[in-house]
Design a protein around this motif. Structure first.
Motif, short mmCIF file in Angstrom:
data_model
loop_
_atom_site.label_atom_id
_atom_site.label_comp_id
_atom_site.label_asym_id
_atom_site.label_seq_id
_atom_site.Cartn_x
_atom_site.Cartn_y
_atom_site.Cartn_z
N GLY A 32 -2.99 9.48 -1.49
CA GLY A 32 -4.09 8.75 -2.11
C GLY A 32 -5.17 8.34 -1.14
O GLY A 32 -5.66 7.20 -1.18
N ARG A 33 -5.56 9.28 -0.27
CA ARG A 33 -6.61 8.99 0.71
C ARG A 33 -7.66 10.10 0.64
O ARG A 33 -7.47 11.14 0.04
CB ARG A 33 -6.01 8.93 2.11
CG ARG A 33 -4.82 7.99 2.23
CD ARG A 33 -4.31 7.84 3.64
NE ARG A 33 -4.04 9.11 4.31
CZ ARG A 33 -3.30 9.24 5.41
NH1 ARG A 33 -2.77 8.16 5.96
NH2 ARG A 33 -3.10 10.42 5.95
N GLY A 34 -8.80 9.86 1.31
CA GLY A 34 -9.82 10.89 1.44
C GLY A 34 -10.53 11.19 0.13
O GLY A 34 -10.30 10.55 -0.90
N PRO A 35 -11.42 12.20 0.12
CA PRO A 35 -12.22 12.49 -1.07
C PRO A 35 -11.40 12.97 -2.26
O PRO A 35 -11.82 12.82 -3.40
CB PRO A 35 -13.18 13.61 -0.59
CG PRO A 35 -12.50 14.21 0.60
CD PRO A 35 -11.76 13.08 1.26
N VAL A 36 -10.22 13.55 -2.01
CA VAL A 36 -9.40 14.04 -3.12
C VAL A 36 -8.54 12.92 -3.71
O VAL A 36 -8.37 12.84 -4.92
CB VAL A 36 -8.51 15.21 -2.66
CG1 VAL A 36 -7.57 15.65 -3.78
CG2 VAL A 36 -9.36 16.38 -2.22
N GLY A 37 -7.99 12.03 -2.86
CA GLY A 37 -7.00 11.08 -3.35
C GLY A 37 -7.39 9.63 -3.40
O GLY A 37 -6.77 8.85 -4.12
N LEU A 70 -3.89 18.01 2.56
CA LEU A 70 -2.80 17.87 1.60
C LEU A 70 -2.15 16.50 1.71
O LEU A 70 -1.79 15.88 0.69
CB LEU A 70 -1.76 18.97 1.84
CG LEU A 70 -2.17 20.37 1.38
CD1 LEU A 70 -1.22 21.42 1.93
CD2 LEU A 70 -2.22 20.43 -0.14
N THR A 71 -2.00 15.99 2.92
CA THR A 71 -1.45 14.65 3.11
C THR A 71 -2.33 13.61 2.43
O THR A 71 -1.83 12.69 1.77
CB THR A 71 -1.32 14.34 4.61
OG1 THR A 71 -0.35 15.21 5.19
CG2 THR A 71 -0.90 12.90 4.85
N ALA A 88 0.81 -1.21 0.00
CA ALA A 88 0.00 0.00 0.00
C ALA A 88 0.85 1.27 0.00
O ALA A 88 0.33 2.37 -0.17
CB ALA A 88 -0.93 0.01 1.21
N THR A 89 2.16 1.12 0.19
CA THR A 89 3.05 2.27 0.18
C THR A 89 3.12 2.87 -1.23
O THR A 89 3.30 2.12 -2.20
CB THR A 89 4.46 1.85 0.62
OG1 THR A 89 4.38 1.24 1.90
CG2 THR A 89 5.38 3.05 0.70
N PRO A 90 3.01 4.19 -1.40
CA PRO A 90 3.13 4.78 -2.73
C PRO A 90 4.45 4.43 -3.39
O PRO A 90 5.50 4.37 -2.74
CB PRO A 90 3.03 6.29 -2.45
CG PRO A 90 2.26 6.39 -1.17
CD PRO A 90 2.68 5.20 -0.37
N LEU A 91 4.40 4.18 -4.70
CA LEU A 91 5.58 3.83 -5.48
C LEU A 91 5.88 4.98 -6.44
O LEU A 91 5.02 5.38 -7.24
CB LEU A 91 5.34 2.54 -6.25
CG LEU A 91 6.44 2.11 -7.23
CD1 LEU A 91 7.73 1.79 -6.47
CD2 LEU A 91 5.98 0.89 -8.03
#
Length: 541
Positions: A379-384, A373-374, A93-96
């Motif tokens: 890649g979390r929340g409504p934006v990511g 912003l985090t 799950a870590t961003p690549l």
């Protein structure tokens, strides 16, 4: 049957070609370039868990060996640490983070070994003609000719020729964010950790606003992004070098460390959404259909999800005949998800980027800004966060045996270990993208027994018969457990890994109804019934 014509040989177009080939659908990729990409270290992509897994399935290329999985995330406002997150080593799950030319090179290499994919280089599209039975595309260039296809997909970027030829509007906002970008080899204090610094105390006046992001790449390389203020101020090489030196000195609390500048650029983020993503046999995907990327989000991620979603819907249409409801669902699902993400970003931008904003009158607002912003960067929340298809026209309705699990219906499934039909242990995601539905029985204890001991016991024979009777090829898998799913429950999963439903036990009628709806059958039957009713009503008058 004619191949699918894919216009554009970027990551989205090549991913779509490989995804179709995996489902035995041939394609022709029209590449207006020479078939190779110039290395640009400052042009990078951040892949989330699902998109990285998709690409590795299709290419067989270990992307993690050629990119960097962040060891953590750290954000600072002025000199105060606002957020610090440590990622577990080996956590998928870590961003690549990797250079885009590396990704495209892996896709091109996989395509070169795929007999069902033909790439036509130096082929620039200039005309499209549609008929009931297919579509024709004309290209100009050294190999200018007409190409005949069953469908055509425009993956040809923000200035899409396909979109223009189909007269599809592309409204939105221009230059919602601008960033000065640099790739450099340097030693920073946070090895492997991505870093966001808001309002750094050393910032000087000039064409660079008070926000800078640092994201690690392999071999000691970092990509740095400085948020620029609104306007079109020119970022000269001298200004950028001064900004690099100032930032590095501020982070190392001393003189500027030695660095090797590899590449620079200015990245402008636009927010746009095509009015239609389908015009008959022509579809749009990736940047041709949408532009987004403000607040740390990644537009390429959405384009790869477009390709995954469209591929499994084109495949049955190509093999078994045109299916309007299933093909229409591509636009209904994907456009709704991207539109929601754009709305969320547009609502947050004035708060996060406006002068003053909430922090002047809401206690703790600065920390709230940092959390938003985090979410975008991680890649979390409504934006990511990846979108879900809960309101999809393919979602089944009124299943008596349906039960909730921890994965909301329409969302991507959790990647658990399953037993395949040959008795091998695999990851659930390894079985995706083959065009088949997945039926997963939750059966605690089966993992410690050889498959031959339980395959003919309990509910298995009845479930196997129900799976065989489904209106579409399906693979039966068995999992020891799944988050929130009770023993002996049954999950139905789409070929792109989104959960259709969970049923309490073996319920052949509900399973069949859910599979039929997933393929657009129930939707199409409803549309035909409504049409017949309307015609009958018209006749009665």
């Amino acid at each position: 049957m004619d191949p699918v014509i894919i216009v554009g040989a970027g990551p989205v177009g090549l991913t779509l070609a490989l995804a179709l080939a995996r489902q035995e659908v041939p394609s022709v990729v029209l590449d207006e370039g020479p078939g190779k990409d110039e290395p640009r270290p400052a042009r990078t992509v951040v892949l989330r868990e699902d998109t990285a897994a998709l690409l590795e399935r299709l290419t067989g290329f270990a992307l993690g060996d050629h990119g960097t999985r962040w060891t953590g995330w750290r954000s600072v406002r002025r000199r105060q640490v606002m957020t610090e997150i440590t990622f577990d080593e080996g956590d998928p799950a870590t961003p690549l983070h990797l250079a885009q030319h590396v990704l495209t090179g892996a896709l091109r290499a996989a395509v070169a070994h795929e007999p069902l994919v033909e790439v036509a280089v130096d082929s620039r599209l200039d005309s499209i003609e549609q008929e009931r039975s297919g579509v024709s595309a004309h290209t100009r260039g050294p190999k200018g000719t007409w190409w005949r296809g069953s469908y055509l997909v425009g993956c040809d970027g923000p200035r899409s020729t396909v979109r223009k030829l189909q007269d599809i509007r592309f409204p939105g906002r221009t230059a919602v964010e601008r960033h000065a970008v640099a790739a450099l080899r340097v030693e920073l204090p946070w090895e492997g950790q991505a870093f966001l610094h808001r309002m750094p105390p050393w910032r000087s006046s000039g064409p660079s606003a008070g926000e800078v992001t640092a994201r690690p790449l392999p071999d000691g390389v970092w990509r740095l992004d400085w948020l620029l203020p609104p306007g079109k101020d020119l970022v000269t090489p001298e200004i950028l070098v001064a900004r690099i030196r100032e930032t590095l000195a501020g982070w190392t609390e001393g003189t500027t460390p030695a660095y090797d500048l590899l590449d620079t650029g200015v990245h402008t983020v636009h927010h746009r959404l095509a009015r239609r993503w389908r015009a008959g046999r022509v579809f749009l995907a990736g940047d041709a259909a949408h532009l987004l990327g403000a607040l740390g989000t990644q537009g390429l991620d959405e384009g790869l999800r477009d390709a995954d979603n469209l591929a499994w819907k084109l495949a049955p249409a190509w093999h078994h005949g045109h299916h309007e409801a299933l093909l229409d669902s591509y636009q209904a699902e994907r456009r709704a998800v991207v539109a929601a993400r754009l709305r969320a970003a547009d609502q947050l931008l004035p708060v996060l980027r406006g002068g003053g904003g909430l922090r002047h009158y809401v206690p703790g607002a600065a920390r709230g800004h940092d959390a938003l912003l985090t979410d975008g960067h991680l890649g979390r929340g409504p934006v990511g966060a990846p979108g879900a298809y809960a309101d999809s026209p393919l979602a089944p309705r009124h299943l008596e045996a349906e039960i909730p699990v921890d994965t909301p219906f329409g969302s991507a499934v959790t990647d658990v270990r399953v037993t395949a039909e040959d008795g091998s242990f695999v990851r659930l995601r390894d079985r995706l993208g083959r065009g088949a539905l997945l039926v997963v029985l939750i059966a605690p204890g089966t993992g410690v027994w050889d498959r031959k001991h339980w395959v003919s016991a309990g509910v298995m024979p009845r479930l196997a018969a129900a799976v065989t009777a489904l209106p579409h090829p399906a693979e039966l898998l068995v999992a020891e457990d799944y988050p929130g799913a009770p023993a002996h429950s049954v999950l139905l999963v789409r070929p792109d890994g989104h959960l259709v439903t969970a049923l309490s036990g073996v319920r052949p009628a509900d399973l069949y109804a859910a599979a039929e709806a997933t393929l657009g059958g129930a939707v199409q039957a409803k549309e035909e019934k409504e049409k017949e009713g309307a015609e009958a009503g018209s006749g009665a008058r």
